[in-house]
Design an enzyme around this catalytic site. Sequence first.
Site, PDB file in Angstrom:
ATOM      1  N   ASP A  29     -70.368 103.153 -19.318  1.00  0.00           N
ATOM      2  CA  ASP A  29     -70.076 101.763 -18.971  1.00  0.00           C
ATOM      3  C   ASP A  29     -69.780 100.926 -20.214  1.00  0.00           C
ATOM      4  O   ASP A  29     -70.544 100.953 -21.181  1.00  0.00           O
ATOM      5  CB  ASP A  29     -71.315 101.222 -18.244  1.00  0.00           C
ATOM      6  CG  ASP A  29     -71.138  99.813 -17.734  1.00  0.00           C
ATOM      7  OD1 ASP A  29     -70.048  99.239 -17.884  1.00  0.00           O
ATOM      8  OD2 ASP A  29     -72.120  99.297 -17.172  1.00  0.00           O
ATOM      9  N   TYR A  66     -61.143  87.182 -11.291  1.00  0.00           N
ATOM     10  CA  TYR A  66     -60.505  88.053 -12.283  1.00  0.00           C
ATOM     11  C   TYR A  66     -59.840  87.216 -13.379  1.00  0.00           C
ATOM     12  O   TYR A  66     -60.041  87.452 -14.579  1.00  0.00           O
ATOM     13  CB  TYR A  66     -59.473  88.934 -11.562  1.00  0.00           C
ATOM     14  CG  TYR A  66     -58.603  89.756 -12.475  1.00  0.00           C
ATOM     15  CD1 TYR A  66     -59.045  90.972 -12.983  1.00  0.00           C
ATOM     16  CD2 TYR A  66     -57.317  89.323 -12.818  1.00  0.00           C
ATOM     17  CE1 TYR A  66     -58.231  91.726 -13.825  1.00  0.00           C
ATOM     18  CE2 TYR A  66     -56.505  90.068 -13.651  1.00  0.00           C
ATOM     19  CZ  TYR A  66     -56.967  91.264 -14.144  1.00  0.00           C
ATOM     20  OH  TYR A  66     -56.163  92.003 -14.976  1.00  0.00           O
ATOM     21  N   ASN A  95     -47.138  91.799 -14.670  1.00  0.00           N
ATOM     22  CA  ASN A  95     -47.412  92.905 -13.741  1.00  0.00           C
ATOM     23  C   ASN A  95     -46.848  94.207 -14.293  1.00  0.00           C
ATOM     24  O   ASN A  95     -45.633  94.401 -14.294  1.00  0.00           O
ATOM     25  CB  ASN A  95     -46.832  92.588 -12.363  1.00  0.00           C
ATOM     26  CG  ASN A  95     -47.658  91.531 -11.661  1.00  0.00           C
ATOM     27  OD1 ASN A  95     -47.813  90.421 -12.151  1.00  0.00           O
ATOM     28  ND2 ASN A  95     -48.203  91.880 -10.519  1.00  0.00           N
ATOM     29  N   VAL A 124     -48.693  96.807  -6.663  1.00  0.00           N
ATOM     30  CA  VAL A 124     -47.733  96.847  -5.556  1.00  0.00           C
ATOM     31  C   VAL A 124     -46.634  97.886  -5.781  1.00  0.00           C
ATOM     32  O   VAL A 124     -46.217  98.578  -4.841  1.00  0.00           O
ATOM     33  CB  VAL A 124     -47.137  95.433  -5.309  1.00  0.00           C
ATOM     34  CG1 VAL A 124     -46.321  94.944  -6.504  1.00  0.00           C
ATOM     35  CG2 VAL A 124     -46.299  95.399  -4.049  1.00  0.00           C
TER      36      VAL A 124
HETATM   37  P1  NAD Z   1     -56.797 100.984 -14.566  1.00  0.00           P
HETATM   38  O1  NAD Z   1     -57.740 100.694 -13.440  1.00  0.00           O
HETATM   39  O2  NAD Z   1     -55.852 102.111 -14.407  1.00  0.00           O
HETATM   40  O3  NAD Z   1     -57.574 101.153 -15.937  1.00  0.00           O
HETATM   41  C1  NAD Z   1     -58.821 100.559 -16.207  1.00  0.00           C
HETATM   42  C2  NAD Z   1     -59.709 101.629 -16.809  1.00  0.00           C
HETATM   43  O4  NAD Z   1     -60.987 101.027 -17.108  1.00  0.00           O
HETATM   44  C3  NAD Z   1     -59.982 102.801 -15.863  1.00  0.00           C
HETATM   45  O5  NAD Z   1     -59.805 104.016 -16.547  1.00  0.00           O
HETATM   46  C4  NAD Z   1     -61.438 102.600 -15.436  1.00  0.00           C
HETATM   47  O6  NAD Z   1     -62.085 103.825 -15.115  1.00  0.00           O
HETATM   48  C5  NAD Z   1     -62.016 101.916 -16.667  1.00  0.00           C
HETATM   49  N1  NAD Z   1     -63.199 101.105 -16.352  1.00  0.00           N
HETATM   50  C6  NAD Z   1     -63.350 100.215 -15.334  1.00  0.00           C
HETATM   51  N2  NAD Z   1     -64.596  99.693 -15.370  1.00  0.00           N
HETATM   52  C7  NAD Z   1     -65.220 100.255 -16.427  1.00  0.00           C
HETATM   53  C8  NAD Z   1     -66.529 100.127 -16.976  1.00  0.00           C
HETATM   54  N3  NAD Z   1     -67.451  99.298 -16.427  1.00  0.00           N
HETATM   55  N4  NAD Z   1     -66.844 100.861 -18.067  1.00  0.00           N
HETATM   56  C9  NAD Z   1     -65.930 101.712 -18.631  1.00  0.00           C
HETATM   57  N5  NAD Z   1     -64.688 101.881 -18.138  1.00  0.00           N
HETATM   58  C10 NAD Z   1     -64.346 101.163 -17.059  1.00  0.00           C
HETATM   59  O7  NAD Z   1     -56.009  99.607 -14.817  1.00  0.00           O
HETATM   60  P2  NAD Z   1     -54.790  99.277 -15.772  1.00  0.00           P
HETATM   61  O8  NAD Z   1     -53.718  98.735 -14.914  1.00  0.00           O
HETATM   62  O9  NAD Z   1     -54.523 100.410 -16.686  1.00  0.00           O
HETATM   63  O10 NAD Z   1     -55.395  98.041 -16.599  1.00  0.00           O
HETATM   64  C11 NAD Z   1     -55.767  98.146 -17.968  1.00  0.00           C
HETATM   65  C12 NAD Z   1     -56.097  96.750 -18.482  1.00  0.00           C
HETATM   66  O11 NAD Z   1     -54.945  95.907 -18.395  1.00  0.00           O
HETATM   67  C13 NAD Z   1     -57.193  96.021 -17.708  1.00  0.00           C
HETATM   68  O12 NAD Z   1     -57.951  95.255 -18.620  1.00  0.00           O
HETATM   69  C14 NAD Z   1     -56.425  95.104 -16.792  1.00  0.00           C
HETATM   70  O13 NAD Z   1     -57.186  93.983 -16.385  1.00  0.00           O
HETATM   71  C15 NAD Z   1     -55.271  94.719 -17.674  1.00  0.00           C
HETATM   72  N6  NAD Z   1     -54.098  94.266 -16.975  1.00  0.00           N
HETATM   73  C16 NAD Z   1     -53.412  95.112 -16.164  1.00  0.00           C
HETATM   74  C17 NAD Z   1     -52.261  94.659 -15.528  1.00  0.00           C
HETATM   75  C18 NAD Z   1     -51.457  95.524 -14.613  1.00  0.00           C
HETATM   76  O14 NAD Z   1     -50.477  95.017 -14.030  1.00  0.00           O
HETATM   77  N7  NAD Z   1     -51.774  96.798 -14.437  1.00  0.00           N
HETATM   78  C19 NAD Z   1     -51.817  93.347 -15.748  1.00  0.00           C
HETATM   79  C20 NAD Z   1     -52.586  92.501 -16.554  1.00  0.00           C
HETATM   80  C21 NAD Z   1     -53.700  92.978 -17.184  1.00  0.00           C
HETATM   81  C1  UD1 Z   2     -51.547  92.278 -11.086  1.00  0.00           C
HETATM   82  C2  UD1 Z   2     -52.564  93.261 -11.662  1.00  0.00           C
HETATM   83  C3  UD1 Z   2     -53.620  92.505 -12.420  1.00  0.00           C
HETATM   84  C4  UD1 Z   2     -52.913  91.650 -13.463  1.00  0.00           C
HETATM   85  C5  UD1 Z   2     -51.880  90.712 -12.818  1.00  0.00           C
HETATM   86  C6  UD1 Z   2     -51.074  89.955 -13.884  1.00  0.00           C
HETATM   87  C7  UD1 Z   2     -52.935  95.338 -10.451  1.00  0.00           C
HETATM   88  C8  UD1 Z   2     -53.634  96.032  -9.339  1.00  0.00           C
HETATM   89  N1  UD1 Z   2     -53.203  94.041 -10.580  1.00  0.00           N
HETATM   90  O1  UD1 Z   2     -52.152  91.415 -10.102  1.00  0.00           O
HETATM   91  O2  UD1 Z   2     -54.471  93.434 -13.098  1.00  0.00           O
HETATM   92  O3  UD1 Z   2     -53.814  90.933 -14.225  1.00  0.00           O
HETATM   93  O4  UD1 Z   2     -50.948  91.506 -12.092  1.00  0.00           O
HETATM   94  O5  UD1 Z   2     -50.065  89.216 -13.294  1.00  0.00           O
HETATM   95  O6  UD1 Z   2     -52.148  95.940 -11.157  1.00  0.00           O
HETATM   96  N2  UD1 Z   2     -48.662  93.123  -2.396  1.00  0.00           N
HETATM   97  C9  UD1 Z   2     -48.085  93.382  -1.158  1.00  0.00           C
HETATM   98  N3  UD1 Z   2     -48.329  94.609  -0.593  1.00  0.00           N
HETATM   99  C10 UD1 Z   2     -49.109  95.555  -1.178  1.00  0.00           C
HETATM  100  C11 UD1 Z   2     -49.695  95.263  -2.438  1.00  0.00           C
HETATM  101  C12 UD1 Z   2     -49.452  94.023  -3.006  1.00  0.00           C
HETATM  102  O7  UD1 Z   2     -47.407  92.529  -0.583  1.00  0.00           O
HETATM  103  O8  UD1 Z   2     -49.269  96.646  -0.614  1.00  0.00           O
HETATM  104  C13 UD1 Z   2     -48.363  91.818  -3.015  1.00  0.00           C
HETATM  105  C14 UD1 Z   2     -49.606  91.049  -3.408  1.00  0.00           C
HETATM  106  O9  UD1 Z   2     -50.091  90.303  -2.322  1.00  0.00           O
HETATM  107  C15 UD1 Z   2     -49.060  90.192  -4.548  1.00  0.00           C
HETATM  108  C16 UD1 Z   2     -48.010  91.101  -5.207  1.00  0.00           C
HETATM  109  O10 UD1 Z   2     -47.679  92.084  -4.237  1.00  0.00           O
HETATM  110  O11 UD1 Z   2     -48.451  89.036  -4.068  1.00  0.00           O
HETATM  111  C17 UD1 Z   2     -48.525  91.783  -6.460  1.00  0.00           C
HETATM  112  O12 UD1 Z   2     -49.778  92.350  -6.134  1.00  0.00           O
HETATM  113  P1  UD1 Z   2     -50.563  93.355  -7.127  1.00  0.00           P
HETATM  114  O13 UD1 Z   2     -49.677  94.468  -7.515  1.00  0.00           O
HETATM  115  O14 UD1 Z   2     -51.877  93.663  -6.479  1.00  0.00           O
HETATM  116  O15 UD1 Z   2     -50.697  92.465  -8.440  1.00  0.00           O
HETATM  117  P2  UD1 Z   2     -51.317  91.024  -8.802  1.00  0.00           P
HETATM  118  O16 UD1 Z   2     -52.275  90.541  -7.771  1.00  0.00           O
HETATM  119  O17 UD1 Z   2     -50.144  90.166  -9.161  1.00  0.00           O
END
Ligand code: NAD
Ligand code: UD1
Length: 307
Positions: A52, A144, A173, A188
Amino acid sequence: MTEYLVTGGCGFIGSHLCEALLAQGDKVRILDDLSTGKLANKPRGAVLFRGDVADAALVREALSGVDGCFHLAAVASVERGNEDWLGTHRTNLTGAITVFEAARRARSDGRAVPVVYASSAAVYGDNPAVPLAETAATRPLSAYGADKLGCELHARVAAHVHGVPTVGLRFFNVFGPRQDPKSPYSGVISIFCDRLSAGQGIRIFGDGRQTRDFVYVADVVAALLAAMRRLPPESPVFNVCTGRSTSILDLAATIGALCGRAPQIDFAPPRAGEIRASLGDPARLAAALGVTAATSLRDGLAKTLGS
Ligand code: NAD
Ligand code: UD1
């Protein structure tokens, strides 16, 4: 040889970053509890500390002696933050403070370890400005987003009070290969690619006219690497985005076209705490770190579908 700790390194973005670090000849440690990450994502050669990110003793051990830390571990779903407010806060904010605290004197020379951490476009919340520059007011709408803003505030404390160099990257995203599509909390694009390529229907929350700035994962990795290489002073934050917006309806149509079928759409009520329009201004990142998110949505989608 340079050695880095990547928290969340078994996740989507983290695993791409670890691969890039190893490819440039760096040593990599990962701290991950595998809650959403997978062991299969751990690149060969990276050393895993399983546990963690809010466990102070484990984080101290994992950070001991490294040259830099990329802090990506978080519960990345806005929706999960709504459902488990306190539980996600522990990971998303207490985890970040735990990393900053441990970074204070983690090197053998007694100096602090620099930390490049993942923030989010969610910090802007319902700020209606388009596009959003880093100077725009932060008005998070979700737990968040509030916790990501908290990370930025504590990163300033880390830098100004404790001498820990920090850089925050506000990812918009992010999408690309290896993003897990199988949870209702998944991004999404991963869900739409998975379902449309299998000939299944998709669900859209709200009217589908909400917009997002979708940025390809390789461009995000480039920003992470540049931030660590340059470490600009004053604990800055940077948008990581393309400056192009796409509605969820258009996204569904584009992925449908790439899969050769018209999407079957089921509309559901909008999610709580949702941002309506999210579009970033990429200028500060380009000027300060020389990084632009060059991959087009169509090219990124093609790579994602082909992976
Ligand atoms: P992800 O869920 O694939 O990766 C997150 C990782 O953190 C996972 O491997 C998970 O097992 C690990 N994790 C979660 N809780 C934990 C804990 N308590 N202790 C140790 N490890 C833990 O998500 P991602 O999309 O790769 O996101 C990576 C980072 O980027 C995150 O900080 C997320 O908030 C940020 N972010 C992602 C997006 C996006 O669109 N994917 C956008 C903005 C910010
Ligand atoms: C995402 C990221 C978040 C990040 C943020 C930055 C993920 C899971 N979340 O949030 O970590 O900080 O961008 O902008 O990567 N939607 C649908 N159908 C679906 C899934 C989603 O309509 O099956 C819609 C959602 O309601 C939303 C949009 O698609 O309006 C994007 O959703 P999602 O991919 O979950 O991302 P965010 O909530 O924007």
